[in-house]
Design an enzyme around this catalytic site. Structure first.
Site, PDB file in Angstrom:
ATOM      1  N   ILE A   1       0.819  -1.210   0.000  1.00  0.00           N
ATOM      2  CA  ILE A   1       0.000   0.000   0.000  1.00  0.00           C
ATOM      3  C   ILE A   1       0.862   1.273   0.000  1.00  0.00           C
ATOM      4  O   ILE A   1       0.384   2.355  -0.352  1.00  0.00           O
ATOM      5  CB  ILE A   1      -0.983  -0.019   1.202  1.00  0.00           C
TER       6      ILE A   1
ATOM      7  N   HIS B   1       6.814 -12.082   5.324  1.00  0.00           N
ATOM      8  CA  HIS B   1       6.495 -11.643   3.962  1.00  0.00           C
ATOM      9  C   HIS B   1       7.757 -11.329   3.192  1.00  0.00           C
ATOM     10  O   HIS B   1       8.790 -11.014   3.773  1.00  0.00           O
ATOM     11  CB  HIS B   1       5.566 -10.413   3.976  1.00  0.00           C
TER      12      HIS B   1
END
Ligand code: AMP
Length: 133
Positions: A30, A93
């Site tokens: 984002i 991640h």
């Protein structure tokens, strides 16, 4: 307790989805440092990437490989770079970042500001290539 990334992978929190399977999920960062900056995560909730069990870790890297190929097919770049930080979100991640120069992987530079429709278009373009390259 669920991490924000578990909630994203389950659809409880919206994301710009790129791809997903039973083990892993890919979505756009984002706060991207490059157009096409994507995160790949295991659905399993483990904080530190290198604490993942062998099967999940290898599935995640294979999933990252497919995702990187899709990014390269959809976003003009010389290579797709890889970074593992995990300083902000305690859910393993891998950052996949389209690179044209070394400067493209600088996490300290101002983040790109993209509109929702730009995010949508990038996620769709990468998603369409996923598994086909
Ligand atoms: P780090 O844990 O240091 O690898 O950083 C976490 C990354 O996750 C940052 O690049 C954030 O911009 C990104 N991030 C945090 N929340 C979200 C979210 N809701 N959707 C997409 N990306 C996120």
């Amino acid at each position: 307790m669920s991490t924000i990334f578990s909630k994203i992978a389950s659809g409880e929190i919206p994301s710009y989805k790129v791809a997903g399977d039973e083990c892993c999920y890919a979505f756009l960062d984002i706060n991207p440092i490059a157009k096409g900056h994507t995160l790949v995560i295991p659905r399993k909730e483990v904080d530190y990437l290198f604490d993942l069990d062998e099967k999940t870790l290898s599935n995640l890297w294979l999933f990252a490989q497919k995702t990187a190929k899709a990014i390269q097919a959809a976003v003009p770049c010389v290579r797709v770079g890889v970074a593992v930080l995990g300083l902000e979100v305690p859910h393993a991640h891998i950052h996949l970042i389209p690179l044209n120069s070394e400067a493209d992987v600088d996490f300290k530079k101002p983040k790109l500001e993209l509109t929702p429709s730009e995010f949508d278009a990038i996620a769709k373009a990468i998603g369409e290539k996923w598994g086909k390259v």
